[in-house]
Design a protein around this motif. Structure first.
Motif, PDB file in Angstrom:
ATOM      1  N   PRO A   6       0.829  -1.209   0.000  1.00 35.85           N
ATOM      2  CA  PRO A   6       0.000   0.000   0.000  1.00 35.85           C
ATOM      3  C   PRO A   6       0.861   1.256   0.000  1.00 35.85           C
ATOM      4  O   PRO A   6       1.929   1.296   0.611  1.00 35.85           O
ATOM      5  N   GLN A   7       0.387   2.267  -0.690  1.00 31.66           N
ATOM      6  CA  GLN A   7       1.123   3.522  -0.808  1.00 31.66           C
ATOM      7  C   GLN A   7       0.983   4.392   0.443  1.00 31.66           C
ATOM      8  O   GLN A   7       1.883   5.131   0.791  1.00 31.66           O
ATOM      9  N   TYR A   8      -0.169   4.294   1.115  1.00 26.43           N
ATOM     10  CA  TYR A   8      -0.437   5.142   2.268  1.00 26.43           C
ATOM     11  C   TYR A   8      -0.452   4.324   3.554  1.00 26.43           C
ATOM     12  O   TYR A   8      -0.719   3.126   3.532  1.00 26.43           O
ATOM     13  N   GLU A   9      -0.201   4.995   4.664  1.00 30.10           N
ATOM     14  CA  GLU A   9      -0.196   4.314   5.959  1.00 30.10           C
ATOM     15  C   GLU A   9      -1.594   3.805   6.302  1.00 30.10           C
ATOM     16  O   GLU A   9      -1.758   2.710   6.815  1.00 30.10           O
ATOM     17  N   ARG A  10      -2.600   4.605   6.016  1.00 26.63           N
ATOM     18  CA  ARG A  10      -3.993   4.212   6.268  1.00 26.63           C
ATOM     19  C   ARG A  10      -4.741   4.270   4.945  1.00 26.63           C
ATOM     20  O   ARG A  10      -4.889   5.340   4.368  1.00 26.63           O
ATOM     21  N   SER A  11      -5.193   3.127   4.479  1.00 23.44           N
ATOM     22  CA  SER A  11      -5.862   3.056   3.188  1.00 23.44           C
ATOM     23  C   SER A  11      -7.105   2.189   3.249  1.00 23.44           C
ATOM     24  O   SER A  11      -7.245   1.326   4.105  1.00 23.44           O
ATOM     25  N   THR A  12      -7.973   2.436   2.299  1.00 25.12           N
ATOM     26  CA  THR A  12      -9.102   1.570   2.003  1.00 25.12           C
ATOM     27  C   THR A  12      -8.856   1.063   0.594  1.00 25.12           C
ATOM     28  O   THR A  12      -8.315   1.780  -0.250  1.00 25.12           O
ATOM     29  N   ASP A  20     -10.309  -3.062   4.239  1.00 21.99           N
ATOM     30  CA  ASP A  20      -9.238  -2.452   5.028  1.00 21.99           C
ATOM     31  C   ASP A  20      -8.009  -3.351   5.058  1.00 21.99           C
ATOM     32  O   ASP A  20      -6.909  -2.883   5.320  1.00 21.99           O
ATOM     33  N   GLU A  67      -6.500   1.845  -4.503  1.00 17.41           N
ATOM     34  CA  GLU A  67      -6.220   2.252  -3.122  1.00 17.41           C
ATOM     35  C   GLU A  67      -6.714   3.682  -2.933  1.00 17.41           C
ATOM     36  O   GLU A  67      -6.470   4.557  -3.763  1.00 17.41           O
ATOM     37  N   VAL A  68      -7.402   3.909  -1.802  1.00 15.61           N
ATOM     38  CA  VAL A  68      -7.903   5.229  -1.466  1.00 15.61           C
ATOM     39  C   VAL A  68      -7.375   5.588  -0.087  1.00 15.61           C
ATOM     40  O   VAL A  68      -7.545   4.823   0.867  1.00 15.61           O
ATOM     41  N   GLU A  69      -6.716   6.743   0.017  1.00  9.72           N
ATOM     42  CA  GLU A  69      -6.187   7.177   1.305  1.00  9.72           C
ATOM     43  C   GLU A  69      -7.349   7.576   2.209  1.00  9.72           C
ATOM     44  O   GLU A  69      -8.285   8.261   1.788  1.00  9.72           O
ATOM     45  N   LYS A  70      -7.286   7.127   3.475  1.00 12.58           N
ATOM     46  CA  LYS A  70      -8.325   7.474   4.457  1.00 12.58           C
ATOM     47  C   LYS A  70      -8.121   8.874   4.956  1.00 12.58           C
ATOM     48  O   LYS A  70      -7.057   9.375   5.060  1.00 12.58           O
TER      49      LYS A  70
END
Length: 85
Positions: free
Chosen positions: A6-12, A57, A82-85
Motif C-alpha cells: 500500500p502507498q499510504y499508511e492508512r488506506s481503504t 481495510d 487504493e484510497v487514502e483514508k
C-alpha cells in the motif's frame, strides 16, 4: 496497483472488476459473490457502469480476492484501487 505494498499508511481498498455498458446480470453477480467478502457495487457513469467490490481495510484479503476474481471469465482484468483514508 498489482502486488506492491500500500502507498499510504492508512488506506481503504477496492477491487475494480470491470466497466460494462449495462448493469451486471444476475449470472455475473452470482459468479462474483462466492469469491468476495465485500459488497458488489455497480456504479453508473456517463458511458456505462463500473463494477466495484469493497471497501476493504485488509490489504492481504483484497489481494486474495482480486486473484480469485481474475480466474472468472469476464473479470480477468480486475485490479485493486487504493484510497487514502
Amino acid at each position: 496497483m498489482g502486488k506492491s505494498r500500500p502507498q499510504y499508511e492508512r488506506s481503504t481498498f477496492w477491487i475494480q472488476c470491470g466497466f460494462f455498458p449495462d448493469e451486471l446480470t444476475i449470472e455475473q453477480v452470482n459468479q462474483i459473490y462466492p469469491n468476495v467478502s465485500a459488497s458488489i457495487w455497480n456504479k453508473a457513469e456517463s458511458k456505462g457502469r463500473r463494477c466495484l467490490v469493497g471497501p476493504y481495510d485488509d490489504f492481504q484479503q483484497v489481494i486474495l480476492e482480486v486473484t480469485q476474481l481474475r480466474t472468472i471469465q469476464g473479470f480477468e482484468k480486475s485490479f485493486i484501487r487504493e484510497v487514502e483514508k
